[in-house]
Motif scaffolding. Structure first.
Motif, mmCIF file in Angstrom:
data_model
loop_
_atom_site.group_PDB
_atom_site.id
_atom_site.type_symbol
_atom_site.label_atom_id
_atom_site.label_comp_id
_atom_site.label_asym_id
_atom_site.label_seq_id
_atom_site.Cartn_x
_atom_site.Cartn_y
_atom_site.Cartn_z
ATOM 1 N N LEU A 68 -82.633 -9.814 59.611
ATOM 2 C CA LEU A 68 -81.432 -9.838 60.452
ATOM 3 C C LEU A 68 -80.265 -10.331 59.598
ATOM 4 C CD1 LEU A 68 -82.929 -11.393 63.706
ATOM 5 C CD2 LEU A 68 -82.515 -8.980 63.187
ATOM 6 N N ARG A 69 -80.572 -11.296 58.718
ATOM 7 C CA ARG A 69 -79.612 -11.802 57.730
ATOM 8 C C ARG A 69 -80.429 -12.141 56.494
ATOM 9 N NH1 ARG A 69 -76.977 -16.291 60.080
ATOM 10 N NH2 ARG A 69 -75.203 -14.999 60.579
ATOM 11 N N ALA A 70 -80.256 -11.371 55.443
ATOM 12 C CA ALA A 70 -80.981 -11.629 54.199
ATOM 13 C C ALA A 70 -80.587 -13.002 53.655
ATOM 14 C CB ALA A 70 -80.667 -10.541 53.172
ATOM 15 N N PRO A 71 -81.435 -13.641 52.859
ATOM 16 C CA PRO A 71 -81.085 -14.964 52.333
ATOM 17 C C PRO A 71 -79.758 -14.947 51.587
ATOM 18 C CG PRO A 71 -83.380 -14.464 51.889
ATOM 19 C CD PRO A 71 -82.758 -13.207 52.424
ATOM 20 N N GLU A 72 -78.919 -15.903 51.935
ATOM 21 C CA GLU A 72 -77.627 -16.036 51.278
ATOM 22 C C GLU A 72 -77.350 -17.507 51.003
ATOM 23 O OE1 GLU A 72 -75.056 -13.951 53.965
ATOM 24 O OE2 GLU A 72 -75.102 -15.532 55.459
ATOM 25 N N VAL A 73 -76.742 -17.755 49.853
ATOM 26 C CA VAL A 73 -76.473 -19.116 49.399
ATOM 27 C C VAL A 73 -75.016 -19.450 49.683
ATOM 28 C CG1 VAL A 73 -76.423 -20.649 47.382
ATOM 29 C CG2 VAL A 73 -78.215 -18.905 47.598
ATOM 30 N N GLY A 74 -74.784 -20.653 50.164
ATOM 31 C CA GLY A 74 -73.426 -21.116 50.431
ATOM 32 C C GLY A 74 -73.382 -22.632 50.388
ATOM 33 N N THR A 75 -72.280 -23.189 50.833
ATOM 34 C CA THR A 75 -72.150 -24.648 50.883
ATOM 35 C C THR A 75 -71.760 -25.079 52.284
ATOM 36 O OG1 THR A 75 -69.829 -24.571 50.199
ATOM 37 C CG2 THR A 75 -71.467 -24.865 48.460
ATOM 38 N N VAL A 76 -72.130 -26.293 52.620
ATOM 39 C CA VAL A 76 -71.721 -26.906 53.879
ATOM 40 C C VAL A 76 -71.109 -28.264 53.553
ATOM 41 C CG1 VAL A 76 -73.429 -25.750 55.321
ATOM 42 C CG2 VAL A 76 -74.001 -27.927 54.279
ATOM 43 N N MET A 77 -70.199 -28.700 54.382
ATOM 44 C CA MET A 77 -69.596 -30.018 54.211
ATOM 45 C C MET A 77 -70.494 -31.042 54.891
ATOM 46 S SD MET A 77 -67.260 -31.995 53.032
ATOM 47 C CE MET A 77 -66.073 -30.825 52.435
ATOM 48 N N VAL A 78 -70.858 -32.069 54.148
ATOM 49 C CA VAL A 78 -71.674 -33.148 54.685
ATOM 50 C C VAL A 78 -70.741 -34.255 55.134
ATOM 51 C CG1 VAL A 78 -73.475 -34.833 54.164
ATOM 52 C CG2 VAL A 78 -73.554 -32.559 53.128
ATOM 53 N N ARG A 79 -70.923 -34.683 56.381
ATOM 54 C CA ARG A 79 -70.069 -35.738 56.937
ATOM 55 C C ARG A 79 -70.899 -37.000 57.126
ATOM 56 N NH1 ARG A 79 -65.069 -34.542 58.804
ATOM 57 N NH2 ARG A 79 -65.267 -35.872 60.617
ATOM 58 N N GLY A 80 -70.242 -38.129 57.026
ATOM 59 C CA GLY A 80 -70.927 -39.404 57.202
ATOM 60 C C GLY A 80 -70.112 -40.340 58.060
ATOM 61 N N ARG A 81 -70.733 -41.463 58.419
ATOM 62 C CA ARG A 81 -70.056 -42.518 59.180
ATOM 63 C C ARG A 81 -70.442 -43.852 58.565
ATOM 64 N NH1 ARG A 81 -68.023 -41.074 64.127
ATOM 65 N NH2 ARG A 81 -68.661 -39.053 64.903
ATOM 66 N N ALA A 82 -69.479 -44.695 58.318
ATOM 67 C CA ALA A 82 -69.759 -46.021 57.774
ATOM 68 C C ALA A 82 -70.544 -46.818 58.803
ATOM 69 C CB ALA A 82 -68.462 -46.733 57.422
ATOM 70 N N GLY A 83 -71.703 -47.283 58.416
ATOM 71 C CA GLY A 83 -72.534 -48.053 59.334
ATOM 72 C C GLY A 83 -73.118 -47.241 60.467
ATOM 73 N N GLY A 84 -72.972 -45.943 60.412
ATOM 74 C CA GLY A 84 -73.498 -45.078 61.471
ATOM 75 C C GLY A 84 -72.636 -45.042 62.718
ATOM 76 N N PHE A 94 -66.208 -39.241 58.049
ATOM 77 C CA PHE A 94 -65.481 -38.878 56.839
ATOM 78 C C PHE A 94 -66.271 -37.813 56.097
ATOM 79 C CE2 PHE A 94 -68.313 -42.310 55.776
ATOM 80 C CZ PHE A 94 -68.857 -41.954 54.552
ATOM 81 N N ASN A 95 -65.582 -37.019 55.283
ATOM 82 C CA ASN A 95 -66.241 -35.987 54.487
ATOM 83 C C ASN A 95 -66.881 -36.646 53.277
ATOM 84 O OD1 ASN A 95 -65.393 -34.026 56.246
ATOM 85 N ND2 ASN A 95 -63.625 -33.440 55.027
ATOM 86 N N LEU A 96 -68.204 -36.516 53.179
ATOM 87 C CA LEU A 96 -68.951 -37.115 52.082
ATOM 88 C C LEU A 96 -68.967 -36.205 50.863
ATOM 89 C CD1 LEU A 96 -70.718 -39.559 51.379
ATOM 90 C CD2 LEU A 96 -72.667 -38.281 52.245
ATOM 91 N N GLY A 97 -69.071 -34.912 51.096
ATOM 92 C CA GLY A 97 -69.104 -33.946 50.003
ATOM 93 C C GLY A 97 -69.771 -32.661 50.452
ATOM 94 N N GLU A 98 -69.890 -31.732 49.526
ATOM 95 C CA GLU A 98 -70.500 -30.445 49.848
ATOM 96 C C GLU A 98 -71.947 -30.418 49.383
ATOM 97 O OE1 GLU A 98 -67.978 -27.502 48.091
ATOM 98 O OE2 GLU A 98 -66.575 -27.573 49.763
#
Length: 147
Positions: free
Chosen positions: A38-54, A59-63
């Motif tokens: 349905l969708r062949a494997p494809e590579v990409g990036t996602v933005m990882v978000r975090g929270r201080a102390g949960g 905030f954006n932690l990185g990709e």
């Protein structure tokens, strides 16, 4: 987590599994089922978000690099996968396993693939916790007597 659905649990186990462990257990499932992409494997990036102390502000932690795919088995079940990294093969196998977990073969796939992967992940987590506990320092204050 106690509020996970069964599908969230097995998809999490498959996504976190080391590719070598998935490769080692994969032959235990026997012949691979026929499927259409349905969708062949494809590579990409996602933005990882975090929270201080949960609990703090997000905030954006990185990709992070991810590979995703979707497929439909010849029997009609649809499987999806999002895995960390660039392994198209791991994403394909995870998507097939997801689809099989929705089929009459679910108990077999659980016993031969998902349960052993989950047990290995639990052992690794416990080992990390034990190593961290070994470095724990308990601080205490003794009353000196001179007020």
């Amino acid at each position: 987590m106690t509020d996970q659905t069964p599908r969230q649990r097995w998809m999490g186990v498959l996504a976190k599994a080391p590719e070598a462990a998935l490769d080692r257990l994969w032959p235990d499932l026997g012949a691979e089922p026929a499927f259409d992409w349905l969708r062949a494997p494809e590579v990409g990036t996602v933005m990882v978000r975090g929270r201080a102390g949960g609990t703090g502000a997000a905030f954006n932690l990185g990709e992070m690099t991810v590979t995703r795919c979707s497929l439909r088995l010849a029997t009609g079940e649809v499987g999806h996968a999002y895995v960390q990294g660039r392994s198209r093969e791991k994403a394909r196998r995870a998507a097939i396993a997801d689809a099989l977990m929705q089929s009459p073969r679910a108990a077999e796939v659980e016993a031969r693939l998902v349960a052993p992967l989950a047990a290995a992940q639990t052992r690794a987590k416990d080992a990390r916790a034990a190593r961290a506990a070994a470095t724990k320092v308990d601080f205490f204050t003794m009353v000196r007597g001179d007020d």
